[in-house]
Design a protein around this motif. Structure first.
Motif, mmCIF file in Angstrom:
data_model
loop_
_atom_site.group_PDB
_atom_site.id
_atom_site.type_symbol
_atom_site.label_atom_id
_atom_site.label_comp_id
_atom_site.label_asym_id
_atom_site.label_seq_id
_atom_site.Cartn_x
_atom_site.Cartn_y
_atom_site.Cartn_z
ATOM 1 N N PRO A 42 -4.332 9.519 -6.165
ATOM 2 C CA PRO A 42 -3.370 9.880 -5.108
ATOM 3 C C PRO A 42 -3.903 9.544 -3.718
ATOM 4 O O PRO A 42 -5.107 9.550 -3.466
ATOM 5 C CB PRO A 42 -3.219 11.396 -5.274
ATOM 6 N N PRO A 44 1.085 11.480 -4.766
ATOM 7 C CA PRO A 44 0.783 10.748 -5.999
ATOM 8 C C PRO A 44 1.151 9.270 -5.894
ATOM 9 O O PRO A 44 2.114 8.899 -5.223
ATOM 10 C CB PRO A 44 1.618 11.461 -7.059
ATOM 11 N N ASP A 45 0.371 8.435 -6.571
ATOM 12 C CA ASP A 45 0.609 7.000 -6.599
ATOM 13 C C ASP A 45 1.640 6.706 -7.689
ATOM 14 O O ASP A 45 1.485 7.145 -8.825
ATOM 15 C CB ASP A 45 -0.701 6.267 -6.893
#
Length: 105
Positions: free
Chosen positions: A44, A37-38
């Motif tokens: 992501p 995940p970002d």
């Protein structure tokens, strides 16, 4: 389902050993994709690892184990196979079915 502990080589998961589900033949999947995940909430990032044999046996050449190697360029492209499965014709567009021709004057 059965799982197997598989080591990872290269990339962010270098040196880790994770359990991976195996198929009916007892072999892990060819590609292993890990979504990361970002932190900023964007899409992501996907880390891609390719299956590789650790070492073949001496007599039959059957792999004794497996490991995943990191692919920094991402998953391999899947180009469509065309008959007769040779090099593309000269002047053919890289992704299209029509040849490239110069514009008519």
């Amino acid at each position: 389902m059965r799982s197997e502990d598989v080591p990872f080589a290269g990339g962010p998961l270098d040196g880790r050993v994770l359990p991976v589900l195996t198929g009916p033949t007892g072999r892990p999947p060819k590609l292993y994709k890990v979504p990361v995940p970002d932190p900023a909430g964007g899409p992501p990032t996907v880390l891609v690892y390719r299956l590789a044999p650790v070492s073949p046996s001496k007599r039959l050449g059957i792999p004794r184990g497996w490991r995943y190697d990191y692919l920094p360029e991402g998953p391999p492209s899947r180009e469509r196979l065309r008959w007769p499965w040779t090099k593309p014709e000269p002047g053919a567009a890289p992704g299209g079915d029509t040849p490239v021709s110069p514009p008519a004057p």
